[in-house]
Design an enzyme around this catalytic site. Structure first.
Site, PDB file in Angstrom:
ATOM      1  N   HIS A 254      22.074  12.667  13.029  1.00 58.97           N
ATOM      2  CA  HIS A 254      22.684  13.053  14.314  1.00 58.97           C
ATOM      3  C   HIS A 254      22.224  14.434  14.798  1.00 58.97           C
ATOM      4  CE1 HIS A 254      25.310   9.689  13.393  1.00 58.97           C
ATOM      5  NE2 HIS A 254      25.654  10.273  12.257  1.00 58.97           N
TER       6      HIS A 254
ATOM      7  N   SER B 283      17.581  11.551  15.957  1.00 61.58           N
ATOM      8  CA  SER B 283      18.982  11.280  15.689  1.00 61.58           C
ATOM      9  C   SER B 283      19.081   9.933  14.985  1.00 61.58           C
ATOM     10  CB  SER B 283      19.765  11.239  16.997  1.00 61.58           C
ATOM     11  OG  SER B 283      21.115  11.508  16.738  1.00 61.58           O
TER      12      SER B 283
ATOM     13  N   SER C 264      24.631   9.930  19.543  1.00 59.28           N
ATOM     14  CA  SER C 264      25.177  11.114  18.861  1.00 59.28           C
ATOM     15  C   SER C 264      24.457  12.420  19.164  1.00 59.28           C
ATOM     16  CB  SER C 264      25.186  10.871  17.346  1.00 59.28           C
ATOM     17  OG  SER C 264      23.861  10.719  16.866  1.00 59.28           O
TER      18      SER C 264
ATOM     19  N   ASP D 129      20.060   9.644   7.270  1.00 60.13           N
ATOM     20  CA  ASP D 129      21.509   9.456   7.409  1.00 60.13           C
ATOM     21  C   ASP D 129      21.734   8.017   7.867  1.00 60.13           C
ATOM     22  OD1 ASP D 129      24.169   9.346   8.095  1.00 60.13           O
ATOM     23  OD2 ASP D 129      24.178  11.204   9.241  1.00 60.13           O
TER      24      ASP D 129
ATOM     25  N   GLU E  67      22.318  10.962   3.387  1.00 63.92           N
ATOM     26  CA  GLU E  67      23.558  11.640   3.763  1.00 63.92           C
ATOM     27  C   GLU E  67      24.828  10.794   3.592  1.00 63.92           C
ATOM     28  OE1 GLU E  67      23.987  14.689   4.890  1.00 63.92           O
ATOM     29  OE2 GLU E  67      25.815  14.689   6.077  1.00 63.92           O
TER      30      GLU E  67
ATOM     31  N   ASN F  93      25.568  11.883  -0.406  1.00 64.60           N
ATOM     32  CA  ASN F  93      26.934  11.488  -0.059  1.00 64.60           C
ATOM     33  C   ASN F  93      27.901  11.669  -1.218  1.00 64.60           C
ATOM     34  OD1 ASN F  93      28.883  10.036   1.821  1.00 64.60           O
ATOM     35  ND2 ASN F  93      28.985   8.738  -0.009  1.00 64.60           N
TER      36      ASN F  93
ATOM     37  N   LYS G 126      30.426  16.726  -0.603  1.00 56.53           N
ATOM     38  CA  LYS G 126      30.089  15.981   0.613  1.00 56.53           C
ATOM     39  C   LYS G 126      31.192  14.972   0.909  1.00 56.53           C
ATOM     40  CE  LYS G 126      28.166  13.254   3.732  1.00 56.53           C
ATOM     41  NZ  LYS G 126      28.861  12.075   4.254  1.00 56.53           N
TER      42      LYS G 126
ATOM     43  N   ASP H 132      33.400  16.102   3.959  1.00 55.94           N
ATOM     44  CA  ASP H 132      32.901  15.643   5.267  1.00 55.94           C
ATOM     45  C   ASP H 132      33.582  14.321   5.643  1.00 55.94           C
ATOM     46  OD1 ASP H 132      31.201  13.810   6.739  1.00 55.94           O
ATOM     47  OD2 ASP H 132      29.472  15.081   6.421  1.00 55.94           O
ATOM     48  N   ASN H 133      33.488  13.339   4.754  1.00 57.89           N
ATOM     49  CA  ASN H 133      34.030  12.019   5.079  1.00 57.89           C
ATOM     50  C   ASN H 133      35.539  12.101   5.330  1.00 57.89           C
ATOM     51  OD1 ASN H 133      31.501  11.839   3.876  1.00 57.89           O
ATOM     52  ND2 ASN H 133      31.843   9.796   3.058  1.00 57.89           N
TER      53      ASN H 133
ATOM     54  N   CYS I 184      36.358  13.706   9.178  1.00 60.99           N
ATOM     55  CA  CYS I 184      36.912  12.638  10.024  1.00 60.99           C
ATOM     56  C   CYS I 184      38.354  12.942  10.419  1.00 60.99           C
ATOM     57  CB  CYS I 184      36.813  11.284   9.315  1.00 60.99           C
ATOM     58  SG  CYS I 184      35.106  10.681   9.246  1.00 60.99           S
TER      59      CYS I 184
ATOM     60  N   HIS J 191      29.535   3.843   9.833  1.00 56.61           N
ATOM     61  CA  HIS J 191      28.187   4.206  10.274  1.00 56.61           C
ATOM     62  C   HIS J 191      27.579   3.253  11.297  1.00 56.61           C
ATOM     63  CE1 HIS J 191      24.608   6.656   9.994  1.00 56.61           C
ATOM     64  NE2 HIS J 191      23.927   5.535  10.111  1.00 56.61           N
TER      65      HIS J 191
ATOM     66  N   HIS K 129      31.704  16.143  13.388  1.00 59.69           N
ATOM     67  CA  HIS K 129      32.485  17.082  12.562  1.00 59.69           C
ATOM     68  C   HIS K 129      32.174  18.526  12.926  1.00 59.69           C
ATOM     69  CE1 HIS K 129      33.305  13.534  10.444  1.00 59.69           C
ATOM     70  NE2 HIS K 129      32.689  13.746   9.307  1.00 59.69           N
TER      71      HIS K 129
ATOM     72  N   SER L 104      28.163  19.678   3.514  1.00 57.04           N
ATOM     73  CA  SER L 104      27.257  18.527   3.427  1.00 57.04           C
ATOM     74  C   SER L 104      25.809  18.984   3.452  1.00 57.04           C
ATOM     75  CB  SER L 104      27.475  17.588   4.610  1.00 57.04           C
ATOM     76  OG  SER L 104      28.827  17.291   4.751  1.00 57.04           O
TER      77      SER L 104
ATOM     78  N   GLN M  56      22.339  18.888   1.198  1.00 56.64           N
ATOM     79  CA  GLN M  56      21.065  18.316   1.681  1.00 56.64           C
ATOM     80  C   GLN M  56      19.900  19.246   1.360  1.00 56.64           C
ATOM     81  OE1 GLN M  56      19.766  15.660   2.710  1.00 56.64           O
ATOM     82  NE2 GLN M  56      21.315  14.402   3.689  1.00 56.64           N
TER      83      GLN M  56
END
Ligand code: NAI
Length: 475
Positions: free
Chosen positions: A51, A74, A79, A137, A198, A223, A228, A232-233, A237, A343, A396, A404, A408
């Site tokens: 993204h 992306s 996104s 990703d 990701e 991930n 991560k 992040d998840n 979210c 996703h 996010h 995250s 990476q």
């Protein structure tokens, strides 16, 4: 420099937001400082498919600061933040007239053809000497390379068949154009040292390929770094699901009935956020452990069929397909909001919805559509069923993405500099690096850690400096 973005004149706006984001991304900025002299990514030619947001701009510029050459797309048609894409192309040193940044091929609202064309542009480097790394990703870049190699081996690209999705037909068309005797994809694959992935869905694809014996290069599963997926998840979210709903509809969430399909990391964040807004949240699950967790967290857990007619807001978070079917949608309340934060867009059967006789689709504004049934009822579908937090809002916030993306960058350094230690397979980063990522984010939040004494460390069987948990610990 070749690139394609919506509007380069947005670069100054993008740069101002990148500067604000840098302050909120202490992990990435610390990594820039740590590796400024050693330049571990010198020689790395990284193709990124993730993204194209402001946070990703800070990631891209970190990779460049560590010596990498980068080309970017992306990983979703909706996104891209066009000001972020413009700023990355112009770069901190360039101007709109004389861009000096990174080639980006991304804009908000690509068609599927454009999306896959962009992915191809970032994989095919001028001079043909790159990429040698992929940062993916969802796995689309990895998929394209693997399918290209597969069909070059077979000597032909299969024809389209009856049940193929529109997107798969677009991919096949691209491959028909590019698979040939020059073995372009085989050559691209042979240069790639590895991929860092990701998200849950992309990681799932990698393990499947490895199991089938078709994975062509090693992969690091970013991930499943704890810093991560458990951040992040979940917390990402928790923030951006509400942002997506608000920007798309501005409907009051308090008092409404919201269904969250799936209670994994993303589902936990979404359910918590919706409850925080005062919604009555109902969870659906297939996994007894996650279902029990949801129940003990105080949520009603039942099947979608049971509640499809009473809920006001639906959010799918499963990474699975056909969660909300056309039949479900035809039974929903008037103006029920239907959205997906997983996703891919196949969690909601959009193709089936479009086929309902007499259904009328109306655009309220980009990425928000009503679908009216012949009986006069309608539902509101966000981002055409694609991930609503990035399609209807800006994804996010920076601080969580710093976790995250620091993973990476570390994963890219690992795979690029220690390639021989990673035979083809799927790996997670070692725990001491996971703990390092967390550590880099503590100061900014004013966290004061307790230090183990030597005796305490011995008593629980760890080193004073960590790692503090066994690999099987689940957090
Ligand atoms: P997860 O595997 O932790 O959770 C998914 C949950 O869905 C599991 O508990 C599973 O049992 C459940 N599930 C599967 N099929 C189901 C069904 N038919 N009905 C009800 N529940 C079902 O995965 P995670 O990490 O939560 O990710 C979910 C999706 O979100 C993935 O596609 C991932 O790539 C994506 N993702 C999206 C983000 C975003 O910003 N939009 C951020 C992070 C992940």
């Amino acid at each position: 420099m070749d690139f394609k973005v919506a509007d380069l004149s947005l670069a100054a706006f993008g740069r101002r937001e990148i500067q604000l984001a840098e302050h909120e991304m202490p992990g990435l900025m610390a990594v820039r400082k740590e590796y400024a002299d050693s330049q571990p990514l010198a020689g790395a030619k990284i193709m990124g498919s993730l993204h194209m947001t402001i946070q990703t701009a800070v990631l891209i510029e970190t990779l460049v600061a560590l010596g990498a050459e980068v080309r970017w797309v992306s990983c979703n048609i909706f996104s891209t933040q066009d000001h972020a894409a413009a700023a990355v192309v112009v770069g901190p040193e360039g101007t709109v007239e004389d861009p000096k940044g990174v080639p980006v091929f991304a804009w908000k609202g690509e068609t599927l053809e454009e999306y896959w064309w962009c992915t191809e542009q970032a994989l095919v480097w001028p001079g043909g000497d790159g990429p040698n790394m992929i940062l993916d990703d969802g796995g689309d870049a990895t998929l394209l390379v693997h399918k290209g190699v597969e069909y070059e081996k077979a000597g032909a690209v299969p024809g389209a068949s009856e049940g193929d999705s529109e997107e798969w037909q677009v991919i096949l068309e691209l491959l028909r154009r590019t698979v040939g005797p020059d073995k372009r994809w085989t050559e691209i694959a042979s240069r790639i040292k590895g991929v860092t992935e990701e998200t849950t869905t992309g990681v799932h694809r990698l393990y499947e390929m490895f199991k089938a014996g078709s994975l062509l290069f090693p992969a690091i599963n970013v991930n499943d770094s704890v810093t991560k997926s458990k951040f992040d998840n979940k917390y990402g979210c928790r923030h951006s699901v509400i942002d997506g709903l608000n920007r798309a509809t501005d409907v009051l969430i308090g008092g409404k009935v919201a269904v969250v399909a799936g209670y994994g990391d993303v589902g936990k964040g979404c359910a918590d956020a919706l409850r925080g807004q005062g919604a009555r949240v109902i969870v659906t699950e297939i996994d007894p452990i996650c279902a029990l967790q949801a129940a003990m967290d105080g949520f009603q857990v039942t099947t979608l069929d049971d509640v499809v007619g009473i809920a006001d807001i639906f959010v799918t978070t499963t990474g699975n397909f056909d969660i909300i079917t056309a039949d479900h949608m035809s039974r929903m309340k008037h103006n029920a909001i239907v959205s997906n934060i997983g996703h891919f867009d196949n969690e909601i059967d959009m193709a089936g919805l479009a086929k309902i006789p007499g259904i009328v689709k109306t655009e309220v504004k980009p990425q928000v559509h009503t679908w009216a049934f012949p009986d006069g009822r309608q539902i509101i579908v966000l981002a055409e069923g694609r991930l609503m937090n990035l399609g209807c809002a800006t994804g996010h916030p920076s601080f969580v993405m710093s976790n995250s993306f620091t993973n990476q960058v570390i994963a890219q350094i690992e795979l690029f500099t220690k390639t021989e230690q990673y035979p083809v397979g799927v790996y997670v980063l070692p725990k001491h690096l996971d703990e390092k990522v967390a550590r880099l984010h503590l100061d900014a939040l004013g966290v004061k850690l307790t230090k183990l004494t030597k005796e305490q460390a011995e008593y629980i069987g760890v080193d004073v400096e960590g790692p503090y948990k066994a690999d099987h610990y689940r957090y």
